[in-house]
Design a protein around this motif. Structure first.
Motif, PDB file in Angstrom:
ATOM      1  N   SER A  33     -21.935  78.927  86.352  1.00 42.61           N
ATOM      2  CA  SER A  33     -21.792  78.040  87.755  1.00 42.61           C
ATOM      3  C   SER A  33     -20.470  78.449  88.222  1.00 42.61           C
ATOM      4  O   SER A  33     -19.559  77.989  87.420  1.00 42.61           O
ATOM      5  N   MET A  35     -19.200  76.819  90.546  1.00 40.37           N
ATOM      6  CA  MET A  35     -18.372  75.440  90.904  1.00 40.37           C
ATOM      7  C   MET A  35     -18.299  74.448  89.695  1.00 40.37           C
ATOM      8  O   MET A  35     -17.082  74.043  89.678  1.00 40.37           O
ATOM      9  N   ASP A  36     -19.138  74.515  88.733  1.00 37.55           N
ATOM     10  CA  ASP A  36     -18.888  73.741  87.645  1.00 37.55           C
ATOM     11  C   ASP A  36     -17.767  74.207  86.789  1.00 37.55           C
ATOM     12  O   ASP A  36     -17.201  73.433  86.180  1.00 37.55           O
ATOM     13  N   VAL A  66     -24.789  77.489 100.095  1.00 37.93           N
ATOM     14  CA  VAL A  66     -25.218  76.410  99.244  1.00 37.93           C
ATOM     15  C   VAL A  66     -25.398  77.174  97.962  1.00 37.93           C
ATOM     16  O   VAL A  66     -25.455  78.219  97.634  1.00 37.93           O
ATOM     17  N   PRO A  67     -25.296  76.197  96.812  1.00 35.39           N
ATOM     18  CA  PRO A  67     -25.246  76.499  95.507  1.00 35.39           C
ATOM     19  C   PRO A  67     -26.425  77.697  95.179  1.00 35.39           C
ATOM     20  O   PRO A  67     -26.179  78.481  94.505  1.00 35.39           O
ATOM     21  N   LEU A  70     -25.158  80.920  96.094  1.00 33.43           N
ATOM     22  CA  LEU A  70     -23.783  81.590  95.887  1.00 33.43           C
ATOM     23  C   LEU A  70     -22.867  80.906  94.714  1.00 33.43           C
ATOM     24  O   LEU A  70     -21.592  81.042  94.431  1.00 33.43           O
ATOM     25  N   ASP A  71     -23.853  80.352  93.754  1.00 27.93           N
ATOM     26  CA  ASP A  71     -23.102  79.552  92.620  1.00 27.93           C
ATOM     27  C   ASP A  71     -23.151  80.327  91.417  1.00 27.93           C
ATOM     28  O   ASP A  71     -22.511  79.875  90.420  1.00 27.93           O
TER      29      ASP A  71
ATOM     30  N   VAL B 142     -19.781  72.473 102.393  1.00 29.88           N
ATOM     31  CA  VAL B 142     -20.924  73.348 102.103  1.00 29.88           C
ATOM     32  C   VAL B 142     -21.149  73.367 100.521  1.00 29.88           C
ATOM     33  O   VAL B 142     -20.217  72.417  99.892  1.00 29.88           O
ATOM     34  N   MET B 143     -21.717  74.141 100.085  1.00 29.31           N
ATOM     35  CA  MET B 143     -22.202  74.164  98.521  1.00 29.31           C
ATOM     36  C   MET B 143     -22.417  72.631  97.939  1.00 29.31           C
ATOM     37  O   MET B 143     -21.782  72.304  97.033  1.00 29.31           O
ATOM     38  N   ASP B 144     -23.360  71.934  98.897  1.00 29.15           N
ATOM     39  CA  ASP B 144     -23.628  70.873  98.521  1.00 29.15           C
ATOM     40  C   ASP B 144     -22.547  69.659  98.430  1.00 29.15           C
ATOM     41  O   ASP B 144     -22.436  68.842  97.530  1.00 29.15           O
ATOM     42  N   ARG B 146     -19.464  70.405  97.675  1.00 32.37           N
ATOM     43  CA  ARG B 146     -18.488  70.697  96.646  1.00 32.37           C
ATOM     44  C   ARG B 146     -17.461  71.558  97.188  1.00 32.37           C
ATOM     45  O   ARG B 146     -16.782  72.196  96.344  1.00 32.37           O
TER      46      ARG B 146
END
Lengths: 95, 336
Positions: A33, A35-36, A66-67, A70-71, B142-144, B146
Motif C-alpha cells: 500500500s 498510503m500505509d 480512491v485507494p 491508486l494505492d 481523496v484516497m478515502d 488520506r
C-alpha cells in the motif's frame, strides 16, 4: 513465458514509483500500500496521477482518486488497464 | 491511533471543549511573562496582526503578560489582501492600547517575484490569466481521506469562474510562490524584533499547529506560540473573556493568501473548524469514530475519513516541525 500487458504496466508503474518516491533504491512489491507505507502523500498522489495521465493518455477524474485505483502497483495497473479498455473519455469509475 | 471504543455521553456536546477561560488566560499570561523575560531575555514582543481571532487573542494575552507598552503589533497588508484585515487589526491595536506599525509588503513581494511566479504557473493552465483575474486554491479530500488534491478556481473579470485540478508541477509552483507572503511577513516581524530587542510571537492554534497549516520559516517560525495548545473553539472562548472586539470574533477564519476571498476550510481543512475541533479532540482522546459522530454532526464513516485525514496531515506536518538536523553532537550549545 512472455510478459502479459498487465505485467508490463506493473513494471512501468513500479519503476516510476521507485524512482520518484523511493530514491530509486528500495524494493516495492505489487500489493504494497502506497498510503500505509507512507510512500505517497498528497503531492505524490498528484504526481502519480500526472504520470498515468501523461504516459497512458488517459484522463483521471477526482472521484477516481480512491485507494481501489491508486494505492499499489497492482491496483494502478488494473485501473490503467480498465481505462485503456474503455473507448470514450467517460471511463467508468470503480468507486 | 484509535484504541478502545469509549463513550462521550457523559459530556454535553457544547461543553466538550469548554475550559475555564479566565484561569487559562492567567496561566498563559504567567507563562508568556516568564518565557519572554527569563527564557528568551527579550524586552518586548512583536506580533503580526491579521485582524483574525488567533493573532488578536495572542496580542491580548501578551498585553496581560507584559503590559501594552511591551507589545508591538505589526500590520502587513499587500495588494491582494482583504481590506478588512487592516481595519480590524487597527481596531484591535487601539482597543489594547498597543503600538501598531504598518508595513505594506507589496513591494518586497513584487521584488521577490511572488505574484509573477504564481501567475506564470497559473497561465500554464489558464493562458488568459491576467491582472484582472483572481484565483484561489480549493481542496478536495481523496484516497478515502488520506490525501488532498487542490483545484485552482479562477474568476474572470466578468465574474465567471472556472475550476482546474492542479497537476503537481503547477501546485508546487503556486504554493512556493505564495509562501513568499508568510515568509516576507516573518522577515519584517524579526526586523522589528531586532530593532526593539523583542521576541516574535507565533499565533497558530492547535488545529493549525498539529495539522501543519503553516509555512515553514514563515508563519511557522516564532520564539513563542502561546495558543498552540488550544482548540479553535477554546481560542474563541478566550477571545470573549479577553474582550476582543466582536467584529473580530464574528469574522470567519480566512487564509488571506489568495486574491479571491477564501475560508480556511476551502483552502486546507475541507470541514468547518468547529467540526474538526470535535474530531481532533475525539481522535486525540482515543474515542472511536462512532462515539464522536453525533458530536461532530457527521456519520461514523465520515468521522473515520476525518480521522484518516488527521493522520495524513499530521504525517505531512512532521517535516514542517522538524528543526535542522545535525550530523553530530554539539557540546557547547546550551539546548534546553
Amino acid at each position: 513465458m512472455a510478459d502479459t500487458p498487465n505485467d508490463r504496466l506493473r513494471q512501468q508503474i513500479r519503476r516510476f514509483v521507485i524512482d520518484s518516491f523511493l530514491f530509486g533504491q528500495d524494493e516495492l512489491t505489487d500489493d504494497e500500500s502506497f498510503m500505509d507505507g507512507g510512500i505517497l502523500d498528497s503531492t505524490g498522489v498528484l504526481q502519480l496521477v500526472g504520470f498515468v495521465e501523461g504516459t497512458f493518455a488517459i484522463s483521471v477524474a477526482d472521484d477516481e482518486l480512491v485507494p481501489a485505483n491508486l494505492d499499489s502497483v497492482a491496483s494502478v495497473a488494473l485501473f490503467v488497464q480498465r481505462k485503456l479498455s474503455v473507448p470514450s473519455s467517460s471511463a467508468a469509475s470503480v468507486c | 491511533m484509535i484504541n478502545t471504543p469509549h463513550t462521550l455521553s457523559v459530556v454535553a456536546p457544547a461543553r466538550l471543549l469548554a475550559i475555564d477561560a479566565h484561569a487559562e488566560i492567567e496561566r498563559i499570561a504567567r507563562c508568556v511573562g516568564e518565557q519572554v523575560r527569563h527564557d528568551l531575555r527579550r524586552k518586548a514582543v512583536v506580533i503580526g496582526l491579521s485582524g483574525g481571532v488567533d493573532s488578536s487573542v495572542c496580542a491580548a494575552l501578551c498585553v496581560n503578560a507584559l503590559g501594552p507598552e511591551r507589545v508591538i503589533g505589526l500590520l502587513m497588508p499587500e495588494r491582494e489582501g482583504s481590506p478588512d484585515s487592516v481595519g480590524l487589526a487597527r481596531q484591535l491595536g487601539e482597543h489594547l492600547r498597543i503600538r501598531t506599525i504598518v508595513e505594506d509588503i507589496t513591494g518586497p513581494l513584487e521584488a521577490a517575484g511572488c505574484y509573477r511566479r504564481r501567475d506564470t504557473a497559473i497561465r500554464t493552465l489558464v493562458p488568459e490569466y491576467g491582472d484582472a483575474h483572481r484565483c484561489m486554491l480549493s481542496v478536495t479530500r481523496v484516497m478515502d481521506g488520506r490525501a488532498s488534491v487542490f483545484a485552482l478556481v479562477v474568476e474572470s473579470p466578468d465574474g465567471t469562474r472556472q475550476r482546474h485540478r492542479l497537476n503537481a508541477e503547477v501546485y508546487l509552483a503556486v504554493v512556493a510562490a505564495t509562501n513568499f507572503k508568510q515568509r516576507v511577513r516573518k522577515m519584517f516581524e524579526y526586523h522589528y524584533a531586532d530593532l526593539h530587542q523583542a521576541a516574535v510571537v507565533g499565533t497558530p492554534n492547535l488545529l493549525e499547529y498539529d495539522q501543519g497549516f503553516f509555512v515553514k520559516n514563515g508563519d511557522g517560525s516564532a520564539d513563542l506560540k502561546p495558543i498552540a495548545h488550544l482548540y479553535k473553539s477554546q481560542v474563541y472562548e478566550l477571545a470573549e473573556a479577553l474582550d476582543v472586539p466582536e467584529a473580530i470574533r464574528r469574522r470567519s477564519p480566512t487564509t488571506d493568501t489568495y486574491p479571491l476571498a477564501q475560508s480556511q476550510e476551502e483552502f486546507f481543512f475541507a470541514l468547518p473548524w468547529s467540526v474538526l475541533d470535535v474530531c481532533l479532540y475525539g481522535y486525540n482522546s482515543g474515542f472511536d469514530a462512532a462515539a464522536v459522530a453525533p458530536f461532530a454532526g457527521l456519520a461514523p464513516e465520515d468521522v473515520a475519513i476525518v480521522y484518516r485525514d488527521i493522520e495524513a496531515k499530521r504525517a505531512a506536518a512532521r517535516y514542517l516541525h522538524e528543526p535542522p538536523l545535525l550530523a553530530g553532537p554539539i557540546r557547547s550549545a546550551s539546548h534546553r
